[in-house]
Design a protein around this motif. Sequence first.
Motif, PDB file in Angstrom:
ATOM      1  N   GLU A  49       1.046  -0.551   0.460  1.00 27.19           N
ATOM      2  CA  GLU A  49      -0.253   0.414   0.188  1.00 27.19           C
ATOM      3  C   GLU A  49       1.288   1.086  -0.055  1.00 27.19           C
ATOM      4  O   GLU A  49       0.481   2.126  -0.707  1.00 27.19           O
ATOM      5  CB  GLU A  49      -0.561   0.088   1.759  1.00 27.19           C
ATOM      6  CG  GLU A  49      -1.507  -0.688   1.303  1.00 27.19           C
ATOM      7  CD  GLU A  49      -2.966  -0.897   2.648  1.00 27.19           C
ATOM      8  OE1 GLU A  49      -3.904  -0.583   2.337  1.00 27.19           O
ATOM      9  OE2 GLU A  49      -1.725  -1.516   3.445  1.00 27.19           O
ATOM     10  N   ARG A  52      -8.125   3.969  -4.548  1.00 25.89           N
ATOM     11  CA  ARG A  52      -8.028   3.554  -3.301  1.00 25.89           C
ATOM     12  C   ARG A  52      -8.652   2.334  -3.930  1.00 25.89           C
ATOM     13  O   ARG A  52      -7.327   1.081  -2.995  1.00 25.89           O
ATOM     14  CB  ARG A  52      -9.307   3.953  -2.417  1.00 25.89           C
ATOM     15  CG  ARG A  52      -9.436   3.118  -1.136  1.00 25.89           C
ATOM     16  CD  ARG A  52     -10.689   3.727  -0.402  1.00 25.89           C
ATOM     17  NE  ARG A  52     -10.855   2.725   0.847  1.00 25.89           N
ATOM     18  CZ  ARG A  52     -11.685   3.210   1.414  1.00 25.89           C
ATOM     19  NH1 ARG A  52     -12.845   4.057   1.473  1.00 25.89           N
ATOM     20  NH2 ARG A  52     -12.063   2.032   2.592  1.00 25.89           N
ATOM     21  N   THR A  89      -4.490   0.548  -4.897  1.00 28.07           N
ATOM     22  CA  THR A  89      -4.186   0.375  -3.409  1.00 28.07           C
ATOM     23  C   THR A  89      -4.275  -0.581  -2.684  1.00 28.07           C
ATOM     24  O   THR A  89      -3.890  -1.436  -2.620  1.00 28.07           O
ATOM     25  CB  THR A  89      -4.019   1.482  -2.365  1.00 28.07           C
ATOM     26  OG1 THR A  89      -3.588   3.020  -2.915  1.00 28.07           O
ATOM     27  CG2 THR A  89      -3.182   1.707  -1.272  1.00 28.07           C
ATOM     28  N   ARG A  90      -5.571  -0.720  -2.354  1.00 23.09           N
ATOM     29  CA  ARG A  90      -5.893  -1.818  -1.627  1.00 23.09           C
ATOM     30  C   ARG A  90      -6.254  -3.094  -2.478  1.00 23.09           C
ATOM     31  O   ARG A  90      -5.956  -4.492  -2.023  1.00 23.09           O
ATOM     32  CB  ARG A  90      -8.097  -1.806  -1.566  1.00 23.09           C
ATOM     33  CG  ARG A  90      -8.173  -1.020  -0.180  1.00 23.09           C
ATOM     34  CD  ARG A  90      -7.509  -1.700   1.234  1.00 23.09           C
ATOM     35  NE  ARG A  90      -7.445  -2.545   1.294  1.00 23.09           N
ATOM     36  CZ  ARG A  90      -9.530  -2.976   1.730  1.00 23.09           C
ATOM     37  NH1 ARG A  90      -9.827  -1.895   2.001  1.00 23.09           N
ATOM     38  NH2 ARG A  90      -9.590  -3.811   2.418  1.00 23.09           N
ATOM     39  N   ASP A 132     -13.809   4.521  -5.966  1.00 25.33           N
ATOM     40  CA  ASP A 132     -12.120   5.614  -5.960  1.00 25.33           C
ATOM     41  C   ASP A 132     -11.301   4.806  -6.384  1.00 25.33           C
ATOM     42  O   ASP A 132     -10.778   3.649  -6.179  1.00 25.33           O
ATOM     43  CB  ASP A 132     -12.266   5.969  -4.338  1.00 25.33           C
ATOM     44  CG  ASP A 132     -10.974   6.901  -4.259  1.00 25.33           C
ATOM     45  OD1 ASP A 132     -10.384   6.821  -5.142  1.00 25.33           O
ATOM     46  OD2 ASP A 132     -10.891   7.203  -2.960  1.00 25.33           O
ATOM     47  N   THR A 138     -16.262   1.082  -3.441  1.00 24.50           N
ATOM     48  CA  THR A 138     -16.202   2.657  -2.805  1.00 24.50           C
ATOM     49  C   THR A 138     -16.065   3.671  -4.346  1.00 24.50           C
ATOM     50  O   THR A 138     -16.570   5.016  -3.927  1.00 24.50           O
ATOM     51  CB  THR A 138     -14.365   2.324  -3.090  1.00 24.50           C
ATOM     52  OG1 THR A 138     -14.080   2.002  -3.258  1.00 24.50           O
ATOM     53  CG2 THR A 138     -14.484   1.969  -1.868  1.00 24.50           C
TER      54      THR A 138
END
Length: 725
Positions: A365, A631, A634-635, A628, A626
């Motif tokens: 991350e 994000r 990253t996740r 996004d 989400t």
Amino acid sequence: MTTETARTDGALAGLARFCYRRRRLVLLTWIIGVIAVAFVGFSYGAASDNDYSGGDSDSAKAQALIEKHFPEQQGDTLTLAIKAERGIDDPTARQKIEKVIAELDASPITGPVTSPYQDEDLVTEDRRIARTTIPLTDKDVKKAEVKPLVDAVKDASGDGVTLGLGGDKAEKAETPPQGSGESVGVLAAAVILFIAFGSLVAMGLPIVTGLMAVLGGIALMKLVGHVVPSPDFTVLVAALIGLGVGIDYALFILTRYKDGLQDGDEPESATVQAITTAGHAVLFAGTTVVIALLGLVAMGQKMMTGVAIGASVTVLVTMIAAVTLLPAFLGFTGHKINSLRLPRRTSRRRRADGVPSRERRTPAERWAGVVQRKPLAAAILAGAILLALAAPALSMRLSLPDASVQPHDRSSYTSYEILSEGFGPGYGAPLIFAAQVDSTNADLRPVVEAVRKTEGIAYATQPRISTDGQAAIFMAFPRTGYQEEATADLVHELRDDVLPKASGGEEIYVGGPNAGAIDFAEDTSSRLPLMITVVIALSLVLLIALVRSVTIALQAAVMNLLSIGAAYGVLVAIVQWGWFGPALGFPTDMPVTTWVPMMMFPLLFGLSMDYEVFLISRIREEYERTGDTRRAVTRGLARTAKVITAAAAIMIAIFTTALLGPDVSVKQIGLGMAVAVLVDATIIRMVLVPAVMELCGKANWWMPGRRARKATSAAQAAVGEGARV
């Protein structure tokens, strides 16, 4: 149908439950099946077929004429090369030489041997170097029958006399078996799995599943060889690929199973969820590898069709083992999957919503955050590195290995070295000219004279007419060797200029092993773009159907091309240019083996899609949750980094073990694939993917149609869940 329903209903769920509950039956069936198939396959499997000729090439037409009108030319031969420091007429040297010739002549697998003392054409002018040809009585003579002859020749060397036995059969006879390379790869995979899982039991399941699948797959492949023959290197390639994907696929499923147990599921429920999520992704990924392999059929070459079918059979068996044999094993282990565990410090719990706390952000991350802050710079830097690695591929030359590129302690290399010194480097690269004629009085002397006067030709024999008066042949020896580019240029000059002028319009074909290898390489180069197009097109269709995004599918195709291009470039630098070649087991610099790049492309494209499926599916799931992109990336990286890294490490460990074997071609494909997987798991997945997705933003999810952003099938949702591993 919801994702949760996809976990518990459907054919895969039913299969998982059956294999879990009837685990003894499933395991017994697998054991008996593998033993039976192995016994039949290895006892009665088809012999390998290394014939790369065929088609409409000049060499294929020459070979067809020779086979039809000169049947006596079809037998295999060995070549004895002799070098005596004091000359072959020295009494001590002559005694040794005549003893060796007598031993070769007395062998039950050889025909009459002409002594160089009986034919002055077999001896150089200074009488220090001589040669003779040993005919073999059986075309299908076994390696074990030729090996004693090779050993006898090697043992006779000494006291100023050097002897070498050359020829295709001698070269194969003294090539040792692949040895313990695969065992080293399996051991390395075991260490990686133990580090990843921290449990001996969890480590062992992927290993045992992969080994059983590969054994059964290779045995089945040998049986399929009766229908679609394959070359001898197919077994080694299938073993490398089968072990790599077999262990990786079991790793993906087992990781998902362990996650289920950690979430409080019972073993049976965790098994069903693992098979319907990660197992579904495995089937998709394996199908992609098979489809990519079958792209080799587009090459239109009998040899590569055999490789494609043979390797595909092994991959299919590993897929089946992953979704049937592994669930049965899980039924036996249950909660004991973590038995014999490596002591570890207990990690802190996550927050209730499942999002790691700020101080617990994983290295993946944090790295994604670094790349996403400077996405353009990261993309440019990664692209520049990949293009720099790929640049040497522009000078790639293709050929087939001969004695000149073998280890220097081999008798076949000694024979090549002696003959090159005494009769020129082209002695081992003869060109055979064949033509149809209308009578036994046909006159090819003007053609022979034109060939003899061609620059680059050292010597040409007189023509021979077949007993039926319908064909003629003669031979010419280049001044350059088998692997040299000048030899290929000479063949083109003869075909395009010399022969048309000298023959008066009659068709004269240039054949022989040398010309055949040149034609094979050029045919491969011309067909490679078609195969690449077919593989990319089919893979794009599959990936678009999975991730529901044209943009991401195109990104994946381009990035896979970059990683494969980088692997090609590194391969050329090491094998062809000689950078670190001796340190990696390549005796000398040499052209890349003709079949290696076309074998590497579909394999690597399919394997790269495996990692793409597991990473992008997880990113897609996070994005739908989400909205996004940053994000989600990253996740997605955080949730898949560990398992993809472990899977890539296993692949690299297994592929690099090919460098421990004796076959220079298998060494090349092992090296190239290890480099490609390393590049894919680092530069591509860790830098280029997050950078490009950050730059594209919402455009990542573009798909024609108003409902493009909605998952339209439970299969897609299940594969997305598979990315949880």
